[in-house]
Design a protein around this motif. Structure first.
Motif, mmCIF file in Angstrom:
data_model
loop_
_atom_site.group_PDB
_atom_site.id
_atom_site.type_symbol
_atom_site.label_atom_id
_atom_site.label_comp_id
_atom_site.label_asym_id
_atom_site.label_seq_id
_atom_site.Cartn_x
_atom_site.Cartn_y
_atom_site.Cartn_z
ATOM 1 N N GLU A 199 0.815 -1.225 0.000
ATOM 2 C CA GLU A 199 0.000 0.000 0.000
ATOM 3 C C GLU A 199 0.842 1.266 0.000
ATOM 4 O O GLU A 199 0.319 2.360 -0.222
ATOM 5 C CB GLU A 199 -0.869 0.056 1.273
ATOM 6 C CG GLU A 199 -1.953 -0.983 1.343
ATOM 7 C CD GLU A 199 -2.547 -1.040 2.751
ATOM 8 O OE1 GLU A 199 -2.278 -0.116 3.563
ATOM 9 O OE2 GLU A 199 -3.253 -2.011 3.040
ATOM 10 N N ALA A 200 2.115 1.150 0.306
ATOM 11 C CA ALA A 200 2.945 2.352 0.453
ATOM 12 C C ALA A 200 3.396 2.854 -0.918
ATOM 13 O O ALA A 200 3.618 2.054 -1.830
ATOM 14 C CB ALA A 200 4.155 2.052 1.319
ATOM 15 N N PRO A 201 3.518 4.183 -1.070
ATOM 16 C CA PRO A 201 3.958 4.719 -2.364
ATOM 17 C C PRO A 201 5.412 4.351 -2.632
ATOM 18 O O PRO A 201 6.203 4.196 -1.708
ATOM 19 C CB PRO A 201 3.811 6.228 -2.180
ATOM 20 C CG PRO A 201 3.890 6.455 -0.709
ATOM 21 C CD PRO A 201 3.296 5.233 -0.067
ATOM 22 N N ARG A 202 5.723 4.173 -3.913
ATOM 23 C CA ARG A 202 7.094 3.863 -4.303
ATOM 24 C C ARG A 202 7.873 5.187 -4.369
ATOM 25 O O ARG A 202 8.125 5.721 -5.440
ATOM 26 C CB ARG A 202 7.107 3.148 -5.654
ATOM 27 C CG ARG A 202 8.463 2.543 -6.029
ATOM 28 C CD ARG A 202 8.431 1.863 -7.374
ATOM 29 N NE ARG A 202 7.991 0.477 -7.304
ATOM 30 C CZ ARG A 202 6.841 0.020 -7.773
ATOM 31 N NH1 ARG A 202 6.000 0.827 -8.353
ATOM 32 N NH2 ARG A 202 6.528 -1.250 -7.667
ATOM 33 N N SER A 203 8.226 5.692 -3.210
ATOM 34 C CA SER A 203 8.740 7.059 -3.153
ATOM 35 C C SER A 203 10.252 7.134 -3.179
ATOM 36 O O SER A 203 10.809 8.211 -3.318
ATOM 37 C CB SER A 203 8.228 7.742 -1.892
ATOM 38 O OG SER A 203 8.679 7.016 -0.769
ATOM 39 N N GLN A 204 10.923 6.024 -2.992
ATOM 40 C CA GLN A 204 12.381 6.088 -3.031
ATOM 41 C C GLN A 204 12.926 4.786 -3.600
ATOM 42 O O GLN A 204 12.265 3.755 -3.535
ATOM 43 C CB GLN A 204 12.964 6.355 -1.646
ATOM 44 C CG GLN A 204 12.331 5.592 -0.513
ATOM 45 C CD GLN A 204 12.821 6.084 0.844
ATOM 46 O OE1 GLN A 204 13.989 6.439 1.008
ATOM 47 N NE2 GLN A 204 11.918 6.121 1.809
#
Lengths: 507, 507
Positions: free
Chosen positions: B454-459
């Motif tokens: 569910e977490a954004p692919r932010s890094q």
């Protein structure tokens, strides 16, 4: 026929060089049956004839035949000689059902609640003597030999042994076990079919989850056994119908009627009743599994300990593709090691390893696995088992002798084997005997606590774990047991009178 | 050269028919390198020349070259053209890479099925270097000191230590741990609040079952972590919503909004991102638990290893009745021992012990528990941890220094602690870096495999377990890592150009 035998004899002859003629002959015969060289129903040469062919003593052949009959490989009937047992043809196992998430871990099912632990904390006063079953004589743990094996193993271990391991267990241990099980228990074992687990219950739990995921609904269990095990299967979502029993043991023929997906059997030494499953029923269990695609789960918890004769080989040898063999070091060595093993049919291996691997933590520490491998390979395990066999046998003999002298009405049931015996009691006296034992400072269990809830309360008795106490406490424990049973005998003798009085007073 | 290319081109031509010219060309080039037809260091034809040979657009070839550079197969330098990368010769690893369950496999989610096991059997070629996380340097296991502790413990053990044990674990070990945890980690610990388990996952599984039985529905987990753990919670019937994070770590204040029943935190050293939860958020987590009756599950997997300062004490010290502390010997000593421990609030103790006791088998062998108690009490554990702290700290320093020199664009994230570090990568380069690592014989994990779905692919980044290799392989592993990151840097430097061409051609 004669020609066949010449060939077979020639093959066999190679095997028979060496000191263990009978064992070699048995192995060769098993192999010939398994491999199909000896077809079901075919008649074997007379023991006299085969002995002459092989150049061995006739008794060697006769003994081997008798043991193979006991194991269910052969049948012997008056007038028809010795024949290879007929059994259903093995058929390819049904396709495994698609994998489903194992149901075993749903805690909502039957949470074993707080009361159990609280009760354990409110400890009852420690009894003076402990004859409960389930534990070997812990004082006899071979500390020096185990330490030697541990040191050797730890010194020789590759670095990767300290990492996360193969869920199946260390290769070293699986290799040593395969050799041992084939030699000592007649198990068809190869290292790649063995899974190390942290005890019998762990293995059973894995099997329950795998069977449930395959779509199994029921695993039949014996009418008497450990409720803990049936509970683990139910926790995995399986029903656990009771297999009826009679004086010869589990009525295996009922399997075709109850039609479970698997059956859990203590074939070599029924727990707790103490009988050995008769040859025809051993064969029938395997036949049922072959005919229906079912599985036999063989709990060989104390198969090393037989006192009246050579141990009967494991049921698994009859059909390694339809029998799961489960053994443990908990009785032969120590429960504290948490070491057990399963030998699996090829078709189950991947699923069980995957189920075990799904929880990476659940394995025995690798140092202990390596130590046990070294302990087995160095012969220390055989030496320990032999020493313990003598010790437990002596205790069983002393139990039988003492009871014959002091409580002659009490029958010691079961075969001369294992670490426990069932003492049969007259109807209505088990509870009184347990109360008397508690009064005498003796911890012992009644037969009823091992009864399946569906099974009739058809017999009463005490289950006496004569293997449990240390040597120093054994005579005291035996004395306390005799006092209890003398009292029960007296109470029985008095009972009619007291009942008469009771009736009189309430009438 | 031209002749070689004629042959190669001919081979290639077959592959290049079809819609995906660039992909086909890349496959063919990789295959030629892998199979040795294109030797390391050899120069490739210019993109113009190869395009003409193959009859494709020049951009197709230029793009394929650029991607293969990013993946580490090729190198491109000004003035020297495009060449096959020189790579570390895959050498027979001194230590076979420890077989580990792939991190991030979540058994609840995607049950590690038969294919996974089958795949594991069809072993991939063993990488030359292993920088995956999850394992300490196994070569540094203190065999002599451990053996000494084991011998002393086994010699002094009471007989009952070899029997079935207290499900909470041996008293000797719980006593030694209570002293150690209070002293070294600021944990409020008393022996009667400690439960020994066979690893962190075992403890988490027990907690999940107990929470579920109490009616809990959700345990929040960090946005980055081990999917295996979330999977175990889901297997227990719990939802595992992701706790959002920002540059300061888990956004604990979101707990009041998502309202889970518990939250799993790596407060001392976030796994894998490497930060320490700031003081205000530590306090906020405990405040949330107090206000709502929630629980914090503190995963203190490597709390012993902090290099820049004294380790921050465990969160549990803030409120022992609202925080469950879980520690393990898997990082500080060896995963093969299967030893971990939980310190529980009073209100959970009975339920967890009952859940653990329900499966009597699931415990560590008592000899190892006693050996670990002796190892702790004798000071050998402190000595070992100090020695390993120096070793891992040196490796981390060497990693930082080497990257500063050879891949200056790469940022080493997180605090100076633990056995791993995250190397941040520019957007869009993680997969290429992983492919390049595979090509260089380096086993390493990408950040994305630890991301909550569910977490954004932010890094993006590589998670580098610098604690994993033995000392003898560390420099080689570091060198391979630098080569990978140099390649990624180059590919990035070239990227604008190749992208420019792309844009040109599609415009």
């Amino acid at each position: 026929m004669r020609n066949d035998w010449a060939t077979f004899g020639a093959d066999l002859h190679l095997e028979l060089r060496g000191p263990r003629l009978r064992a070699g002959l048995m192995d060769a015969l098993r192999e010939a049956v398994r491999g199909g060289r000896l077809a079901p129903g075919s008649r074997l040469p007379s023991s006299r004839q085969l002995a002459a062919d092989l150049g061995v003593a006739r008794n060697t052949v006769a003994d081997a035949y008798a043991e193979l009959v006991a194991e269910g490989w052969l049948t012997a009937r008056q007038g028809s000689g010795t024949r290879v047992a007929r059994r259903a043809e093995p058929r390819p196992a049904a396709e495994p059902a698609p994998e489903r998430p194992p149901a075993g871990l749903s805690p909502g099912n039957t949470p074993i609640g707080i009361p159990a632990v609280r009760a354990a904390r409110r400890r009852a006063p420690v009894p003076a003597y402990d004859l409960r079953t389930g534990s070997p004589d812990l004082a006899s743990f071979p500390r020096t030999a185990w330490l030697r094996a541990y040191r050797r193993a730890l010194t020789a271990a590759p670095n990767e042994a300290f990492g996360y391991g193969d869920p199946r267990g260390r290769t070293e241990l699986r290799t040593a076990l395969a050799e041992y099980l084939a030699r000592a228990r007649g198990v068809h074992a190869r290292p790649e079919r063995i899974v190390i687990c942290a005890g019998f219950a762990h293995g059973l739990m894995l099997l329950g989850q795998v069977l449930r995921a395959r779509g199994a609904r029921a695993v039949a269990v014996e009418s008497y056994g450990l409720g803990l095990y049936a509970g683990l299967l139910r926790k995995a979502g399986l029903a656990t119908p009771a297999l009826p029993f009679d004086e010869r043991g589990a009525r295996v023929e009922e399997l075709t009627r109850t039609a479970p997906d698997a059956v859990l059997l203590t074939a070599a030494h029924q727990f707790p009743l103490g009988g050995a499953l008769p040859p025809d029923r051993r064969a029938a269990a395997v036949d049922w599994a072959r005919a229906t695609g079912g599985l036999v789960l063989e709990d060989d918890y104390d198969g090393e300990f037989r006192y009246d004769r050579q141990p009967v080989g494991a049921l698994q040898g009859l059909d390694p593709e339809r029998v799961v063999y489960i053994g443990t070091a908990s009785k032969s060595l120590a429960p504290g090691l948490r070491l057990a093993w399963m030998v699996l049919p090829e078709g189950l291996m991947d699923e069980v390893a995957a189920e075990k691997g799904a929880v990476v933590d659940w394995m025995c520490g690798t140092p202990d696995q390596l130590a046990f491998a070294e302990f087995l390979a160095s012969g220390a395990y055989d030496r320990h088992v032999r020493a313990m066999r003598l010790r437990y046998r002596r205790r069983r003999d002393e139990l039988v002798t003492a009871l014959a002298a002091r409580a002659p009405g009490i029958h010691v049931g079961g075969i001369a084997a294992g670490l426990h015996a069932v003492l049969s009691l007259s109807p209505g006296t088990e509870q009184a005997a347990l109360r008397s034992a508690a009064w005498h400072g003796l911890a012992v269990q009644g037969l009823d606590q091992f009864r399946h809830p569906e099974a009739p309360r058809s017999q009463e008795g005490l289950v006496v774990g004569y293997g449990t106490p240390p040597d120093s406490a054994w005579q005291g424990a035996l004395g306390a047991l005799c006092r209890v049973l003398e009292g029960v005998g007296e109470a029985e003798a008095e009972e009619p009178r007291s009942k008469g009085i009771d009736r009189g007073s309430t009438a």
